[in-house]
Write a protein that holds these residues in place. Sequence first.
Motif, PDB file in Angstrom:
ATOM      1  N   SER A 246      24.525 -13.485  10.131  1.00 48.56           N
ATOM      2  CA  SER A 246      25.185 -12.240  10.640  1.00 48.56           C
ATOM      3  C   SER A 246      24.199 -11.013  10.385  1.00 48.56           C
ATOM      4  CB  SER A 246      26.531 -12.185   9.650  1.00 48.56           C
ATOM      5  OG  SER A 246      27.220 -10.835  10.064  1.00 48.56           O
ATOM      6  N   ALA A 247      24.453 -10.154  11.419  1.00 43.03           N
ATOM      7  CA  ALA A 247      23.897  -8.939  11.506  1.00 43.03           C
ATOM      8  C   ALA A 247      24.758  -7.917  10.732  1.00 43.03           C
ATOM      9  CB  ALA A 247      23.727  -8.311  12.934  1.00 43.03           C
ATOM     10  N   GLY A 248      25.975  -8.363  10.272  1.00 45.32           N
ATOM     11  CA  GLY A 248      27.011  -7.673   9.590  1.00 45.32           C
ATOM     12  C   GLY A 248      26.804  -7.159   8.409  1.00 45.32           C
ATOM     13  N   LEU A 249      27.673  -6.972   7.431  1.00 46.32           N
ATOM     14  CA  LEU A 249      27.533  -6.893   6.094  1.00 46.32           C
ATOM     15  C   LEU A 249      27.816  -7.936   5.052  1.00 46.32           C
ATOM     16  CD1 LEU A 249      26.904  -4.423   3.947  1.00 46.32           C
ATOM     17  CD2 LEU A 249      29.240  -4.273   3.509  1.00 46.32           C
ATOM     18  N   GLY A 250      26.963  -8.525   4.419  1.00 51.84           N
ATOM     19  CA  GLY A 250      26.906  -9.886   3.788  1.00 51.84           C
ATOM     20  C   GLY A 250      27.861  -9.793   2.664  1.00 51.84           C
ATOM     21  N   ASP A 251      28.067  -8.526   1.982  1.00 49.92           N
ATOM     22  CA  ASP A 251      28.937  -8.574   0.916  1.00 49.92           C
ATOM     23  C   ASP A 251      30.416  -8.766   1.342  1.00 49.92           C
ATOM     24  OD1 ASP A 251      27.086  -6.777  -1.326  1.00 49.92           O
ATOM     25  OD2 ASP A 251      26.669  -6.588   0.994  1.00 49.92           O
ATOM     26  N   SER A 252      30.697  -8.321   2.473  1.00 48.25           N
ATOM     27  CA  SER A 252      32.171  -8.537   2.912  1.00 48.25           C
ATOM     28  C   SER A 252      32.373  -9.731   3.152  1.00 48.25           C
ATOM     29  CB  SER A 252      32.305  -7.391   4.166  1.00 48.25           C
ATOM     30  OG  SER A 252      32.202  -6.151   3.820  1.00 48.25           O
ATOM     31  N   ILE A 253      31.286 -10.508   3.899  1.00 47.21           N
ATOM     32  CA  ILE A 253      31.227 -12.092   4.496  1.00 47.21           C
ATOM     33  C   ILE A 253      31.611 -12.837   3.388  1.00 47.21           C
ATOM     34  CG2 ILE A 253      30.277 -13.499   5.947  1.00 47.21           C
ATOM     35  CD1 ILE A 253      28.956 -11.310   7.427  1.00 47.21           C
ATOM     36  N   LYS A 254      30.796 -12.531   2.388  1.00 47.09           N
ATOM     37  CA  LYS A 254      30.807 -13.600   1.249  1.00 47.09           C
ATOM     38  C   LYS A 254      32.210 -13.474   0.454  1.00 47.09           C
ATOM     39  CE  LYS A 254      28.195 -14.659  -3.143  1.00 47.09           C
ATOM     40  NZ  LYS A 254      27.075 -14.300  -3.995  1.00 47.09           N
ATOM     41  N   ALA A 255      32.641 -12.036   0.409  1.00 46.44           N
ATOM     42  CA  ALA A 255      33.910 -11.955  -0.043  1.00 46.44           C
ATOM     43  C   ALA A 255      34.869 -12.712   0.252  1.00 46.44           C
ATOM     44  CB  ALA A 255      34.414 -10.618  -0.489  1.00 46.44           C
ATOM     45  N   VAL A 256      35.127 -12.668   1.647  1.00 45.15           N
ATOM     46  CA  VAL A 256      36.011 -13.469   2.605  1.00 45.15           C
ATOM     47  C   VAL A 256      35.676 -14.878   2.365  1.00 45.15           C
ATOM     48  CG1 VAL A 256      36.861 -13.885   4.948  1.00 45.15           C
ATOM     49  CG2 VAL A 256      36.311 -11.735   4.189  1.00 45.15           C
ATOM     50  N   LEU A 257      34.829 -15.398   2.573  1.00 44.90           N
ATOM     51  CA  LEU A 257      34.397 -17.036   2.648  1.00 44.90           C
ATOM     52  C   LEU A 257      34.802 -17.353   1.010  1.00 44.90           C
ATOM     53  CD1 LEU A 257      30.876 -17.247   4.107  1.00 44.90           C
ATOM     54  CD2 LEU A 257      33.252 -17.676   5.108  1.00 44.90           C
ATOM     55  N   GLN A 258      34.392 -16.538   0.049  1.00 40.52           N
ATOM     56  CA  GLN A 258      34.855 -17.039  -1.333  1.00 40.52           C
ATOM     57  C   GLN A 258      36.294 -16.777  -1.478  1.00 40.52           C
ATOM     58  OE1 GLN A 258      32.263 -14.508  -3.782  1.00 40.52           O
ATOM     59  NE2 GLN A 258      30.640 -15.950  -4.161  1.00 40.52           N
ATOM     60  N   HIS A 259      36.878 -15.859  -1.074  1.00 38.20           N
ATOM     61  CA  HIS A 259      38.415 -15.887  -1.307  1.00 38.20           C
ATOM     62  C   HIS A 259      39.072 -17.019  -0.523  1.00 38.20           C
ATOM     63  CE1 HIS A 259      42.561 -14.506  -0.357  1.00 38.20           C
ATOM     64  NE2 HIS A 259      42.473 -14.151  -1.414  1.00 38.20           N
ATOM     65  N   GLU A 260      38.610 -17.249   0.634  1.00 36.93           N
ATOM     66  CA  GLU A 260      39.095 -18.596   1.361  1.00 36.93           C
ATOM     67  C   GLU A 260      38.621 -19.801   0.753  1.00 36.93           C
ATOM     68  OE1 GLU A 260      41.778 -18.051   3.589  1.00 36.93           O
ATOM     69  OE2 GLU A 260      41.592 -16.039   2.674  1.00 36.93           O
ATOM     70  N   GLN A 261      37.964 -19.894  -0.156  1.00 31.79           N
ATOM     71  CA  GLN A 261      37.487 -21.212  -0.634  1.00 31.79           C
ATOM     72  C   GLN A 261      36.558 -22.165   0.093  1.00 31.79           C
ATOM     73  OE1 GLN A 261      40.502 -23.107  -2.990  1.00 31.79           O
ATOM     74  NE2 GLN A 261      41.087 -21.359  -3.919  1.00 31.79           N
ATOM     75  N   ILE A 262      35.884 -21.375   0.983  1.00 30.61           N
ATOM     76  CA  ILE A 262      34.940 -22.065   2.030  1.00 30.61           C
ATOM     77  C   ILE A 262      33.570 -21.728   2.115  1.00 30.61           C
ATOM     78  CG2 ILE A 262      36.695 -22.727   3.673  1.00 30.61           C
ATOM     79  CD1 ILE A 262      35.761 -20.206   5.473  1.00 30.61           C
ATOM     80  N   MET A 263      33.112 -20.940   0.866  1.00 28.98           N
ATOM     81  CA  MET A 263      31.690 -20.973   0.464  1.00 28.98           C
ATOM     82  C   MET A 263      31.261 -22.066  -0.309  1.00 28.98           C
ATOM     83  SD  MET A 263      29.461 -18.393   1.177  1.00 28.98           S
ATOM     84  CE  MET A 263      27.757 -18.344   0.875  1.00 28.98           C
ATOM     85  N   LEU A 264      31.199 -23.076   0.472  1.00 24.81           N
ATOM     86  CA  LEU A 264      31.139 -24.484  -0.104  1.00 24.81           C
ATOM     87  C   LEU A 264      29.638 -24.965  -0.358  1.00 24.81           C
ATOM     88  CD1 LEU A 264      33.621 -26.265   2.255  1.00 24.81           C
ATOM     89  CD2 LEU A 264      33.862 -25.511  -0.163  1.00 24.81           C
ATOM     90  N   ALA A 265      29.221 -25.715  -0.892  1.00 27.46           N
ATOM     91  CA  ALA A 265      27.876 -25.961  -1.289  1.00 27.46           C
ATOM     92  C   ALA A 265      26.731 -26.184  -0.299  1.00 27.46           C
ATOM     93  CB  ALA A 265      27.814 -27.278  -2.116  1.00 27.46           C
TER      94      ALA A 265
END
Length: 304
Positions: A166-185
């Motif tokens: 993403s060319a966006g803001l990684g901090d926001s993206i990571k927070a969403v993926l982690q909250h939705e429990q899909i920042m998987l291994a």
Amino acid sequence: MTTTPGQPIRLSDIDVLARPNCKIKDSERVERIINDIICGGNRELQVVTDFDFTLTKQKTDDGKPVLSSFGMFNKCKSLPSSFLVESKKLYEKYRPIEICPTITHDEKRKHMIDWWEMSGDLLKGFAFDPKEIEELAKQYSHALRDGVHDLFKLTHEMDVPVLVFSAGLGDSIKAVLQHEQIMLANVKLVSNFLKYQNGMVNGFSEEYPLIHTFNKNETVLEGTEYYDMVHNRQHVILMGDSLADADMAEGVPKTSSILKIGFLFDHPEKNLPKYMDRFDIVLMDDQTMDIPREILSLVKQQNP
């Protein structure tokens, strides 16, 4: 759909590809790529996807526009008003250039570099608590496309690496993926992350080159552990919403089959021909992950 292992798939067998908003320029080519991906199985496959307006919807169920990862950050209450004013000016100047159907790719690249560098300069010299982004992420789950959770869980079950690029803001993206429990291994996120110094925001992290719309490809990952893990995987399912996203798999040296799926929303009447030239499958105003999820399911069925 249910298939028999070893039996070639025809596009007519895949119901989701027959939807009226699904556009395919070269059916024979798409059929061949899908069969290559299925025959190669999970060990040859990787997924490369954009985030803003690709993993997220382009509009909500009630028709409202979805915030980008930077737009989400701009909702944080502690941001200085001066930052918000100047950031809005940059957006209003450069976003129309980014999506304009008549400006050339090379010309856009120059403007995107200017936009991202000036945005980085704005992100300096003020205190910010990262927990604000985490709190906003809790309100953002409705923005993910229908089926994103199932798609990510399926890739994890199949041990298929996923690169969120993403060319966006990684901090926001990571927070969403982690909250939705899909920042998987199996998921790797490459984006622009905030840098801090003495409790103050100090521009963007320098872990990777500054990622903008027109330099997103896997060449920036050379020498990393993730690159070593995926660069021999010959088959790619690529997803994006901008014409430049079609190049995200560049830098994968042994890639033989790339299925490019484009989500088209802006200026569809002008952009459809260009999208059909750049993407194998173009989805017009589609807010789901039905098609990539179906293809992953076919890989799993044929390679039990």
